[in-house]
Motif scaffolding. Structure first.
Motif, PDB file in Angstrom:
ATOM      1  N   ASN A  88       0.807  -1.217   0.000  1.00  0.00           N
ATOM      2  CA  ASN A  88       0.000   0.000   0.000  1.00  0.00           C
ATOM      3  C   ASN A  88       0.845   1.274   0.000  1.00  0.00           C
ATOM      4  OD1 ASN A  88      -2.645  -1.243   0.158  1.00  0.00           O
ATOM      5  ND2 ASN A  88      -2.052  -1.876   2.213  1.00  0.00           N
ATOM      6  N   THR A  89       2.154   1.132   0.060  1.00  0.00           N
ATOM      7  CA  THR A  89       2.989   2.322   0.153  1.00  0.00           C
ATOM      8  C   THR A  89       4.164   2.223  -0.801  1.00  0.00           C
ATOM      9  OG1 THR A  89       4.369   1.363   1.896  1.00  0.00           O
ATOM     10  CG2 THR A  89       2.454   2.627   2.596  1.00  0.00           C
ATOM     11  N   ASN A  90       4.773   3.367  -1.026  1.00  0.00           N
ATOM     12  CA  ASN A  90       6.014   3.426  -1.781  1.00  0.00           C
ATOM     13  C   ASN A  90       7.127   2.883  -0.898  1.00  0.00           C
ATOM     14  OD1 ASN A  90       8.463   4.258  -2.940  1.00  0.00           O
ATOM     15  ND2 ASN A  90       7.495   6.036  -3.892  1.00  0.00           N
ATOM     16  N   THR A  91       7.793   1.822  -1.348  1.00  0.00           N
ATOM     17  CA  THR A  91       8.804   1.182  -0.507  1.00  0.00           C
ATOM     18  C   THR A  91       9.973   2.109  -0.206  1.00  0.00           C
ATOM     19  OG1 THR A  91       9.796   0.239  -2.502  1.00  0.00           O
ATOM     20  CG2 THR A  91       8.227  -1.129  -1.299  1.00  0.00           C
ATOM     21  N   GLY A  92      10.087   3.219  -0.938  1.00  0.00           N
ATOM     22  CA  GLY A  92      11.164   4.153  -0.657  1.00  0.00           C
ATOM     23  C   GLY A  92      10.860   5.103   0.486  1.00  0.00           C
ATOM     24  N   ARG A  93       9.651   5.085   0.988  1.00  0.00           N
ATOM     25  CA  ARG A  93       9.254   5.987   2.063  1.00  0.00           C
ATOM     26  C   ARG A  93       9.547   5.366   3.426  1.00  0.00           C
ATOM     27  NH1 ARG A  93       6.945  11.149   0.456  1.00  0.00           N
ATOM     28  NH2 ARG A  93       5.859  10.847  -1.489  1.00  0.00           N
ATOM     29  N   SER A  94       9.754   6.229   4.400  1.00  0.00           N
ATOM     30  CA  SER A  94       9.956   5.760   5.771  1.00  0.00           C
ATOM     31  C   SER A  94       9.510   6.849   6.720  1.00  0.00           C
ATOM     32  CB  SER A  94      11.431   5.409   6.016  1.00  0.00           C
ATOM     33  OG  SER A  94      12.255   6.547   5.825  1.00  0.00           O
ATOM     34  N   LEU A  95       9.239   6.461   7.961  1.00  0.00           N
ATOM     35  CA  LEU A  95       8.863   7.429   8.977  1.00  0.00           C
ATOM     36  C   LEU A  95       9.986   8.437   9.200  1.00  0.00           C
ATOM     37  CD1 LEU A  95       7.285   5.020  11.618  1.00  0.00           C
ATOM     38  CD2 LEU A  95       6.048   6.751  10.323  1.00  0.00           C
ATOM     39  N   ASP A  96       9.610   9.662   9.407  1.00  0.00           N
ATOM     40  CA  ASP A  96      10.561  10.710   9.760  1.00  0.00           C
ATOM     41  C   ASP A  96      10.768  10.648  11.273  1.00  0.00           C
ATOM     42  OD1 ASP A  96      12.042  12.955  10.223  1.00  0.00           O
ATOM     43  OD2 ASP A  96      10.634  14.356   9.300  1.00  0.00           O
ATOM     44  N   VAL A  97      11.950  10.255  11.697  1.00  0.00           N
ATOM     45  CA  VAL A  97      12.218  10.092  13.125  1.00  0.00           C
ATOM     46  C   VAL A  97      11.985  11.397  13.881  1.00  0.00           C
ATOM     47  CG1 VAL A  97      14.002   9.512  14.821  1.00  0.00           C
ATOM     48  CG2 VAL A  97      13.828   8.193  12.712  1.00  0.00           C
ATOM     49  N   ASP A 134       2.104   8.677   0.514  1.00  0.00           N
ATOM     50  CA  ASP A 134       2.318   9.090  -0.878  1.00  0.00           C
ATOM     51  C   ASP A 134       1.311  10.135  -1.360  1.00  0.00           C
ATOM     52  OD1 ASP A 134       4.491   7.337  -1.183  1.00  0.00           O
ATOM     53  OD2 ASP A 134       3.157   5.673  -1.629  1.00  0.00           O
ATOM     54  N   TYR A 135       0.686  10.845  -0.421  1.00  0.00           N
ATOM     55  CA  TYR A 135      -0.253  11.898  -0.808  1.00  0.00           C
ATOM     56  C   TYR A 135       0.498  13.127  -1.304  1.00  0.00           C
ATOM     57  CZ  TYR A 135      -3.953  15.409  -0.336  1.00  0.00           C
ATOM     58  OH  TYR A 135      -4.858  16.416  -0.568  1.00  0.00           O
ATOM     59  N   GLU A 136       1.624  13.396  -0.681  1.00  0.00           N
ATOM     60  CA  GLU A 136       2.440  14.536  -1.072  1.00  0.00           C
ATOM     61  C   GLU A 136       3.754  14.066  -1.652  1.00  0.00           C
ATOM     62  OE1 GLU A 136       3.113  17.272   2.075  1.00  0.00           O
ATOM     63  OE2 GLU A 136       1.277  18.408   1.660  1.00  0.00           O
ATOM     64  N   GLU A 137       4.291  14.845  -2.574  1.00  0.00           N
ATOM     65  CA  GLU A 137       5.611  14.546  -3.108  1.00  0.00           C
ATOM     66  C   GLU A 137       6.646  14.712  -2.013  1.00  0.00           C
ATOM     67  OE1 GLU A 137       6.548  13.417  -6.046  1.00  0.00           O
ATOM     68  OE2 GLU A 137       4.462  13.292  -6.726  1.00  0.00           O
ATOM     69  N   LYS A 138       7.610  13.816  -2.022  1.00  0.00           N
ATOM     70  CA  LYS A 138       8.671  13.887  -1.029  1.00  0.00           C
ATOM     71  C   LYS A 138       9.531  15.116  -1.305  1.00  0.00           C
ATOM     72  CE  LYS A 138      11.909  10.730   1.229  1.00  0.00           C
ATOM     73  NZ  LYS A 138      12.481   9.365   1.176  1.00  0.00           N
ATOM     74  N   LYS A 139       9.619  15.998  -0.320  1.00  0.00           N
ATOM     75  CA  LYS A 139      10.356  17.246  -0.512  1.00  0.00           C
ATOM     76  C   LYS A 139      11.812  17.092  -0.091  1.00  0.00           C
ATOM     77  CE  LYS A 139       6.159  19.985   0.113  1.00  0.00           C
ATOM     78  NZ  LYS A 139       5.467  20.998   0.941  1.00  0.00           N
ATOM     79  N   SER A 140      12.008  16.829   1.160  1.00  0.00           N
ATOM     80  CA  SER A 140      13.366  16.649   1.654  1.00  0.00           C
ATOM     81  C   SER A 140      13.316  15.773   2.885  1.00  0.00           C
ATOM     82  CB  SER A 140      14.018  17.999   1.988  1.00  0.00           C
ATOM     83  OG  SER A 140      13.295  18.648   3.010  1.00  0.00           O
ATOM     84  N   GLY A 141      14.406  15.098   3.152  1.00  0.00           N
ATOM     85  CA  GLY A 141      14.462  14.246   4.325  1.00  0.00           C
ATOM     86  C   GLY A 141      13.546  13.048   4.186  1.00  0.00           C
ATOM     87  N   GLU A 142      13.096  12.524   5.341  1.00  0.00           N
ATOM     88  CA  GLU A 142      12.272  11.326   5.344  1.00  0.00           C
ATOM     89  C   GLU A 142      10.810  11.688   5.544  1.00  0.00           C
ATOM     90  OE1 GLU A 142      14.044   8.996   8.460  1.00  0.00           O
ATOM     91  OE2 GLU A 142      15.349   7.972   7.047  1.00  0.00           O
TER      92      GLU A 142
END
Length: 654
Positions: free
Chosen positions: A262-271, A440-448
């Motif tokens: 259900n998610t982009n495997t490149g995404r991760s929680l922002d610590v 994946d609702y928003e484009e990844k801007k910077s960081g995690e």
């Protein structure tokens, strides 16, 4: 209802310096220009401003006056401020409110609930959704002459439900001293795990870790390693130690299945988006504080965890508006309720409890009509008290609706690690986290980050899945940049002790024993939780078998520590004046439903020693439903509980 209020917030900064004071000074100046719908403008800015002003003034005190948007709305409507600035909101039956913790010591509770009980006779119909925050109109006119305590403190206690007083008054079961006492089956705790947890925690609280080294890099001896490193005796990062947040992020990725299909495997929680606080209720209150103004509305599908009404009303001053799912489900409950073949499973199908656009829109309109701005949709997923997971399409519908309305969706997933029925008959997972579905609702801007956008948030704690309610370890997660700084600073009031943080860090990062080389199995997710699931599943199946035998309908559970049971067949008949054309009882008055359920609740508790959570305390739309926490007892006590259920049914059949 009066929404006008003026809040005075005082901040007296001690001589100690804040390590991040400069960050507050540099970032707070831009807070006045952010989008209002993404956070609470007045409270959030004031919370940061009071810190920065105090930091600049050393030990001096700074007072900030906040006049909220609710004040302006009230002025337009001709409403005034209650006596002493206290909020005056529409009254509700306090028997509908609750606290999950049954172990509080409050000597004035009986008196408070006596007062609350006297007000319950005027409880509103389901259409009147607003809850009472602090005082009724009549109470607001009475001067507060008590110099020993505050009115708001006393009224916070009055939010507690009548059933808690009943529960404290009854003699509790003890195998020797009180063999006929009541079995406590209403507190959502898991008491089946001491043999697994205690030895493990002793190990995790003393074992060496990466920080067990001297400044020159040499390793400490075994006697020197473990807790109480030199850095632990000082102030900690406000939102939690980095090691704990990293370990928690890895743990959440596993149990929430982030990075799955259900998610982009490149995404991760922002610590940096994780805030570790002293329990789920603490981080939830802080999160809602940063997103709302006093008097704003929180929408909650019914039935819901009773203590939400204390957690979000006592100090955050919010209005809880129930979402009446059954009324808007499109299911004819009158037919289902009389179908005897259907009753063997549940009188109400689980689909009737799912929020949909119709029920969400109805609650949204009700909030506006009552003078409250709908700001939050709070979901309990997996659901307490129903013991089920919402299907992914239901969660997606809620996420889409919230984003369209610019309402913040907060997903309370405190039972995410207690999903004991993992897949349905079609092989589909029962549980899908809102974080996975909203990513994946928003484009990844910077960081995690998961790309959640600013309107989706998450809370969790170790109190349920790990039975660690005494350690007070909760977490909030948000990718809304505008609330990050205020949320971290508010957490200063409810931080977790450093030694607890390190113990939990070690627990979540520990590898499973007997792990083959190259495996990434963890003790928490691959050893402990599966064993816990087996125990929960076994208890649940035992209770379901007993209910089937006794022909008591229930909602088949797949998660949590409880089952939702329908004892409505044992209710006393409604008085003739309350008789309704609808067999479902949805047209019965609130007072009549409360009265009939309370009589049954007291009978179960006092005559048969069965202490369940009454459904009306959780705002259930119909009377006679109870939550049974099947993990809140030892094996012997649980067996006795099943025996007493059978005895109760036999007595009714006779």
């Amino acid at each position: 209802m009066q929404n006008a209020m003026s809040i005075h917030t005082s901040s007296a900064c001690a001589s100690r310096s804040f390590a991040f004071a400069n960050a507050f000074l540099s970032q707070s100046t831009c807070m006045n220009n952010v989008t209002p719908s993404l956070r609470s403008p007045a409270r959030t800015v004031a919370s940061v401003s009071s810190i920065t002003a105090g930091a600049g003034a050393g030990a001096g005190a700074n007072t900030v006056r906040m006049t909220t948007t609710a004040t302006r709305k009230a002025s337009v409507n001709g409403n005034g401020i209650g006596n002493g600035g206290s909020m005056s909101m529409s009254s509700m039956s306090t028997s509908s409110m609750g606290m999950g913790n049954m172990n509080m010591n409050m000597g004035s509770l009986s008196n408070m609930n006596a007062m609350a009980s006297s007000r319950s006779a005027s409880s509103s119909t389901p259409a009147l959704a607003s809850t009472s925050s602090f005082s009724t109109d009549a109470e607001a006119d009475v001067p507060n002459n008590n110099k020993l305590s505050s009115a708001r403190g006393r009224k916070a206690v009055s939010l507690l439900p009548v059933y808690l007083t009943d529960a404290r008054a009854v003699i509790k079961y003890h195998p020797v001293d009180a063999p006929n006492g009541a079995l406590q089956l209403s507190v959502a705790e898991n008491q089946m795990l001491e043999d697994l947890l205690v030895p493990a925690l002793k190990k995790f609280s003393t074992e060496k870790n990466q920080s067990d080294s001297h400044e020159d890099g040499t390793c400490m001896t075994d006697e020197m390693a473990g807790l109480f490193h030199s850095d632990q005796i000082y102030y900690q990062p406000t939102h939690g130690r980095e090691g704990l947040r990293t370990a928690f992020a890895n743990y959440l990725h596993r149990i929430l299945k982030l990075g799955g299909k259900n998610t982009n495997t490149g995404r991760s929680l922002d610590v940096e988006g994780l805030v570790m606080g002293a329990g789920c209720n603490a981080v939830l209150e802080n999160l809602c504080f940063t997103l709302t103004e006093p008097g704003d509305a929180v929408l909650l599908p019914t039935p819901y965890y009773a203590a939400f009404e204390f957690d979000l009303v006592a100090r955050a001053n919010l209005n809880i508006v129930p979402i009446h799912t059954i009324q808007h489900s499109g299911i004819d409950i009158a037919i289902e309720h009389t179908d005897t073949s259907f009753r063997m499973n549940s009188t109400i199908p689980k689909e009737a409890y799912y929020p949909n656009r119709a029920s969400l829109n109805a609650a949204y309109r009700q909030a506006l009509n009552s003078g409250s701005t709908p700001k939050i949709l709070l979901l309990s997923h997996p659901n307490n008290p129903l013991g089920i997971c919402y299907p992914p399409e239901v969660i997606k519908e809620c996420i889409d609706w919230a984003r369209e309305k610019e309402v913040h969706l907060v997903s309370d997933e405190i039972y995410a690690g207690s999903v004991y029925e993992l897949q349905d008959d079609l092989g589909e997972d029962y549980f899908h986290s809102a974080l996975a579905l909203a990513s994946d609702y928003e484009e990844k801007k910077s960081g995690e980050g998961l790309g959640l956008g600013p309107y989706v948030h998450f809370v969790y704690a170790l109190s349920k899945d790990f039975a660690l309610s005494g350690l007070r370890v909760g977490v909030a997660y948000s990718e809304n940049e505008e609330i990050r700084l205020p949320l971290q600073k508010l957490n200063d009031l409810c931080q977790i002790s450093s030694q607890t943080q390190l113990t939990v860090q070690n627990m979540l990062a520990a590898e499973a024993e007997g792990m083959a080389e190259g495996d990434l199995n963890l003790w928490s997710t691959d050893e402990f939780l599966p064993r816990n699931h087996d125990r929960i599943r076994n208890r649940s199946h035992q209770l379901q078998a007993c209910l089937d035998e006794c022909r008591i309908p229930y909602l088949p559970g797949d998660s949590g520590l409880f089952l939702w049971m329908d004892f409505s067949q044992f209710l006393a008949e409604a008085e003739e004046s309350e008789a309704s054309e609808s067999v479902s009882g949805l047209n019965e008055s609130q007072e009549s439903m409360d009265k009939r359920e309370r009589a049954l609740y007291l009978e179960l508790m006092q005559e048969f020693g069965l202490l369940f959570t009454p459904g009306r305390s959780m705002r259930n739309e119909m009377p006679g439903f109870f939550r049974c926490v099947f993990t809140a007892a030892s094996d012997d006590e649980f067996a006795l509980g099943l025996k007493r259920i059978r005895e109760f049914v036999v007595s009714k059949q006779g």
